[in-house]
Design a protein around this motif. Structure first.
Motif, PDB file in Angstrom:
ATOM      1  N   HIS A 195       1.696  -3.690  -3.092  1.00 16.31           N
ATOM      2  CA  HIS A 195       2.015  -3.669  -4.516  1.00 16.31           C
ATOM      3  C   HIS A 195       1.211  -2.640  -5.296  1.00 16.31           C
ATOM      4  O   HIS A 195       1.651  -2.203  -6.363  1.00 16.31           O
ATOM      5  CB  HIS A 195       1.805  -5.061  -5.123  1.00 16.31           C
ATOM      6  N   VAL A 196       0.054  -2.238  -4.810  1.00 14.84           N
ATOM      7  CA  VAL A 196      -0.713  -1.226  -5.548  1.00 14.84           C
ATOM      8  C   VAL A 196      -0.147   0.172  -5.335  1.00 14.84           C
ATOM      9  O   VAL A 196      -0.635   1.139  -5.933  1.00 14.84           O
ATOM     10  CB  VAL A 196      -2.210  -1.236  -5.158  1.00 14.84           C
ATOM     11  N   GLY A 197       0.899   0.278  -4.517  1.00 18.58           N
ATOM     12  CA  GLY A 197       1.520   1.581  -4.308  1.00 18.58           C
ATOM     13  C   GLY A 197       0.945   2.283  -3.099  1.00 18.58           C
ATOM     14  O   GLY A 197       1.411   2.097  -1.986  1.00 18.58           O
ATOM     15  N   ARG A 198      -0.083   3.067  -3.299  1.00 18.30           N
ATOM     16  CA  ARG A 198      -0.707   3.787  -2.199  1.00 18.30           C
ATOM     17  C   ARG A 198      -1.848   2.955  -1.620  1.00 18.30           C
ATOM     18  O   ARG A 198      -2.728   2.485  -2.357  1.00 18.30           O
ATOM     19  CB  ARG A 198      -1.264   5.127  -2.680  1.00 18.30           C
ATOM     20  N   PRO A 199      -1.908   2.774  -0.297  1.00 16.18           N
ATOM     21  CA  PRO A 199      -2.966   1.968   0.326  1.00 16.18           C
ATOM     22  C   PRO A 199      -4.365   2.492   0.043  1.00 16.18           C
ATOM     23  O   PRO A 199      -5.322   1.707  -0.023  1.00 16.18           O
ATOM     24  CB  PRO A 199      -2.636   2.052   1.821  1.00 16.18           C
ATOM     25  N   TYR A 234      10.230   0.713   8.205  1.00 18.29           N
ATOM     26  CA  TYR A 234      11.190   1.769   7.868  1.00 18.29           C
ATOM     27  C   TYR A 234      11.281   1.942   6.351  1.00 18.29           C
ATOM     28  O   TYR A 234      11.229   3.059   5.831  1.00 18.29           O
ATOM     29  CB  TYR A 234      12.560   1.429   8.446  1.00 18.29           C
ATOM     30  N   PHE A 235      11.404   0.825   5.636  1.00 24.44           N
ATOM     31  CA  PHE A 235      11.517   0.898   4.180  1.00 24.44           C
ATOM     32  C   PHE A 235      10.161   1.146   3.519  1.00 24.44           C
ATOM     33  O   PHE A 235      10.091   1.779   2.461  1.00 24.44           O
ATOM     34  CB  PHE A 235      12.145  -0.389   3.627  1.00 24.44           C
ATOM     35  N   TYR A 236       9.086   0.671   4.151  1.00 26.21           N
ATOM     36  CA  TYR A 236       7.764   0.893   3.570  1.00 26.21           C
ATOM     37  C   TYR A 236       7.404   2.370   3.608  1.00 26.21           C
ATOM     38  O   TYR A 236       6.758   2.892   2.689  1.00 26.21           O
ATOM     39  CB  TYR A 236       6.714   0.064   4.299  1.00 26.21           C
ATOM     40  N   VAL A 237       7.808   3.054   4.662  1.00 29.82           N
ATOM     41  CA  VAL A 237       7.583   4.506   4.732  1.00 29.82           C
ATOM     42  C   VAL A 237       8.285   5.197   3.571  1.00 29.82           C
ATOM     43  O   VAL A 237       7.752   6.149   2.972  1.00 29.82           O
ATOM     44  CB  VAL A 237       8.062   5.064   6.083  1.00 29.82           C
ATOM     45  N   GLN A 238       9.462   4.731   3.205  1.00 30.21           N
ATOM     46  CA  GLN A 238      10.162   5.297   2.054  1.00 30.21           C
ATOM     47  C   GLN A 238       9.388   5.049   0.766  1.00 30.21           C
ATOM     48  O   GLN A 238       9.306   5.921  -0.105  1.00 30.21           O
ATOM     49  CB  GLN A 238      11.565   4.693   1.942  1.00 30.21           C
ATOM     50  N   GLN A 239       8.789   3.849   0.651  1.00 35.99           N
ATOM     51  CA  GLN A 239       7.986   3.571  -0.540  1.00 35.99           C
ATOM     52  C   GLN A 239       6.767   4.484  -0.596  1.00 35.99           C
ATOM     53  O   GLN A 239       6.396   4.972  -1.670  1.00 35.99           O
ATOM     54  CB  GLN A 239       7.555   2.104  -0.554  1.00 35.99           C
ATOM     55  N   LEU A 240       6.125   4.699   0.547  1.00 34.77           N
ATOM     56  CA  LEU A 240       4.973   5.598   0.584  1.00 34.77           C
ATOM     57  C   LEU A 240       5.379   7.030   0.229  1.00 34.77           C
ATOM     58  O   LEU A 240       4.626   7.763  -0.413  1.00 34.77           O
ATOM     59  CB  LEU A 240       4.325   5.575   1.969  1.00 34.77           C
ATOM     60  N   VAL A 281      11.426   3.190  -5.490  1.00 34.45           N
ATOM     61  CA  VAL A 281      12.465   2.766  -4.549  1.00 34.45           C
ATOM     62  C   VAL A 281      12.675   1.253  -4.602  1.00 34.45           C
ATOM     63  O   VAL A 281      13.635   0.739  -4.024  1.00 34.45           O
ATOM     64  CB  VAL A 281      12.123   3.187  -3.102  1.00 34.45           C
ATOM     65  N   THR A 282      11.769   0.528  -5.266  1.00 34.91           N
ATOM     66  CA  THR A 282      11.951  -0.901  -5.479  1.00 34.91           C
ATOM     67  C   THR A 282      12.690  -1.114  -6.798  1.00 34.91           C
ATOM     68  O   THR A 282      12.980  -0.158  -7.524  1.00 34.91           O
ATOM     69  CB  THR A 282      10.595  -1.622  -5.528  1.00 34.91           C
ATOM     70  N   ASN A 283      12.965  -2.364  -7.109  1.00 37.47           N
ATOM     71  CA  ASN A 283      13.568  -2.680  -8.403  1.00 37.47           C
ATOM     72  C   ASN A 283      12.536  -3.124  -9.427  1.00 37.47           C
ATOM     73  O   ASN A 283      12.872  -3.733 -10.436  1.00 37.47           O
ATOM     74  CB  ASN A 283      14.653  -3.753  -8.246  1.00 37.47           C
ATOM     75  N   LEU A 284      11.270  -2.832  -9.148  1.00 37.20           N
ATOM     76  CA  LEU A 284      10.213  -3.090 -10.112  1.00 37.20           C
ATOM     77  C   LEU A 284      10.212  -1.978 -11.160  1.00 37.20           C
ATOM     78  O   LEU A 284      10.541  -0.836 -10.854  1.00 37.20           O
ATOM     79  CB  LEU A 284       8.854  -3.151  -9.424  1.00 37.20           C
ATOM     80  N   GLY A 285       9.832  -2.318 -12.381  1.00 38.19           N
ATOM     81  CA  GLY A 285       9.793  -1.302 -13.420  1.00 38.19           C
ATOM     82  C   GLY A 285       8.807  -1.668 -14.507  1.00 38.19           C
ATOM     83  O   GLY A 285       8.586  -2.841 -14.796  1.00 38.19           O
ATOM     84  N   ILE A 340      16.272  -3.993  -1.325  1.00 43.48           N
ATOM     85  CA  ILE A 340      16.162  -4.114   0.127  1.00 43.48           C
ATOM     86  C   ILE A 340      14.747  -3.765   0.585  1.00 43.48           C
ATOM     87  O   ILE A 340      14.253  -4.311   1.578  1.00 43.48           O
ATOM     88  CB  ILE A 340      17.208  -3.220   0.832  1.00 43.48           C
ATOM     89  N   VAL A 341      14.081  -2.888  -0.144  1.00 45.50           N
ATOM     90  CA  VAL A 341      12.699  -2.524   0.199  1.00 45.50           C
ATOM     91  C   VAL A 341      11.789  -3.742   0.066  1.00 45.50           C
ATOM     92  O   VAL A 341      10.966  -4.020   0.949  1.00 45.50           O
ATOM     93  CB  VAL A 341      12.205  -1.375  -0.699  1.00 45.50           C
ATOM     94  N   GLU A 342      11.940  -4.487  -1.026  1.00 46.41           N
ATOM     95  CA  GLU A 342      11.115  -5.670  -1.245  1.00 46.41           C
ATOM     96  C   GLU A 342      11.472  -6.799  -0.287  1.00 46.41           C
ATOM     97  O   GLU A 342      10.589  -7.481   0.250  1.00 46.41           O
ATOM     98  CB  GLU A 342      11.269  -6.129  -2.694  1.00 46.41           C
TER      99      GLU A 342
END
Length: 439
Positions: A120-124, A37-43, A49-53, A397-399
């Motif tokens: 972690h690379v973003g897009r598969p 559910y959350f991974y779809v949001q990242q895609l 949507v993560t706390n990475l920056g 929460i995504v991570e």
């Protein structure tokens, strides 16, 4: 192991369905769905949507829980196959009932480690458009290429190791295995004849030898810590102690994982005779040894980091020991070590259920330690592009959902595989029967 252990006991997971099995399958599937559910949001929206920056005026870290969990899963995989290989190489027959469980744990954990690279690379699709085309010319200096290479190599070695041993069992137990999986068994048994058994034994021995040699040199004692320890700009990462430290954490978390999984099968299928208490006592003692080594290496890093160390290293170390989560991680490992030590002095104190709880604590502790290691190394680097803006990092929460989801994947993989092939080698019964006859 008592003499009444039979093939019926061995095949109990395949031939029975219980409410507990269905409940475990439902929970594991829900955990995977929670992550998806959350991974779809990242895609859909990207890593924002993560706390990475990225480094910048807002501070923050580019690596966080994703990379910490990647290291953690690789460590679990590494230690699992080492245990299985050691059973064959140096005759640790006591642990033969859990050897295949360790191999399956290795494959599942490596899958999850590879999954975190993809996340972690973003897009598969970047794995296909960027990683694979660049591999021939970039593998010698790209951390990502090294990760992909060693994980793939270990996955192939372990899968081959498992396939060679499972063919023996399927051939001899075929009449008791479910017909619905006949297509799978035919694929696994292509070209099999009993004449290959002796050859396979030698092949498996050499595979185990290669795994034992490669593990400290290429995986969690080599490539993974080298990716951090050769970066002098990162005060919290650089140094020769990282190789031994990563190796100790890998073995600590792997033995903890094997204890948990073995106890789960023992409880679910009444395998008290197949996986006796002496196996858990032995695993606990190994866990105690590796935990002691892990704590000793942590002490080395703290002492050398706060006593007359370079300013940036001293700062990074001071921040680490001032972080409550670091002491939670250390405390969980210390608690397990103290109980193991006490149960060795007074065997009546040993309880498998309590050992499972402490092993789960160790798994949480090692995950916390590796994540803090990654985050603090980036936050407290030698160079300061943006003075006065160090930034903070708390996993989103995504991570967190990715960790929950990968745990669900591991659990579901065991639930699925246990319905198709024996998760304990037939040799574990045969060798015991031979010992009974000889005695």
């Amino acid at each position: 192991m008592s003499s009444d252990v039979s093939t019926e006991t061995l095949l109990r997971p395949i031939n029975s369905y219980t409410r507990r099995y269905l409940a475990a399958t439902t929970i594991a599937s829900a955990a995977i769905g929670f992550w998806l559910y959350f991974y779809v949001q990242q895609l859909q929206y990207g890593l924002i949507v993560t706390n990475l920056g990225d480094w910048g005026s807002s501070g923050g870290v580019a690596w966080g829980l994703y990379i910490g969990a990647f290291i953690w899963w690789v460590g679990i995989a590494h230690g699992g196959i080492i245990l299985s290989a050691a059973v064959r190489l140096i005759g640790l027959d006591t642990y033969q009932p859990v050897a295949r469980l360790a191999e399956l744990l290795t494959l599942a954990a490596l899958t999850c480690a590879g999954l975190f690279i993809m996340i972690h690379v973003g897009r598969p699709d970047r794995l296909v458009t960027s990683v694979l085309p660049a591999w021939p010319t970039r593998v010698q200096w790209s951390p990502l290429m090294w990760d992909v290479t060693v994980i793939t190599a270990y996955f192939v070695l372990t899968a081959t190791y498992l396939l060679l041993t499972v063919r023996y069992d399927i051939h001899r137990l075929r009449s008791q295995l479910p017909d619905v999986f006949e297509p799978i068994y035919k694929i696994l048994m292509v070209g099999y004849s009993e004449a290959e058994d002796a050859i396979v034994e030698r092949m498996v021995w050499w595979l185990a030898f290669a795994i034992i040699i490669m593990a400290p040199l290429l995986l969690h004692g080599g490539v993974i810590p080298w990716l951090f320890s050769v970066l002098p700009s990162m005060a919290g990462w650089e140094g020769g102690v990282q190789g031994p430290s990563f190796l100790s954490i890998a073995l600590t978390s792997a033995v903890s994982g094997i204890i948990v999984i073995s106890a789960a099968f023992r409880y679910a299928y009444g395998w008290e005779d197949l996986i006796p208490e002496e196996v858990f006592r032995g695993l606990a003692q190994w866990l105690g040894f590796f935990a002691l080594l892990f704590l000793w290496l942590q002490l080395q890093q703290v002492i050398t980091g706060i006593f007359a160390a370079p300013t940036t290293l001293q700062h990074a170390t001071e921040v680490k020991i001032a972080t409550p989560l670091y002491w939670v991680a250390i405390g969980l490992v210390v608690l397990a070590l103290l109980y193991i030590f006490a149960s060795v002095l007074r065997p009546s104190l040993f309880d498998i259920r309590l050992m499972v709880v402490l092993s789960l604590g160790v798994l949480v502790g090692t995950l916390l330690e590796k994540t803090l290691f990654v985050v603090e190394g980036i936050q407290h680097a030698h160079f300061q592009l943006y003075e006065g803006v160090p930034g903070t990092y708390v996993p989103s929460i995504v991570e967190l959902s990715a960790v929950v989801g990968t745990v669900g994947i591991v659990v579901l993989s065991f639930l699925t595989v246990s319905k198709v092939i024996p998760v304990v080698e037939l040799h574990a019964i045969e060798e015991h029967d031979n010992e009974e006859v000889n005695s």
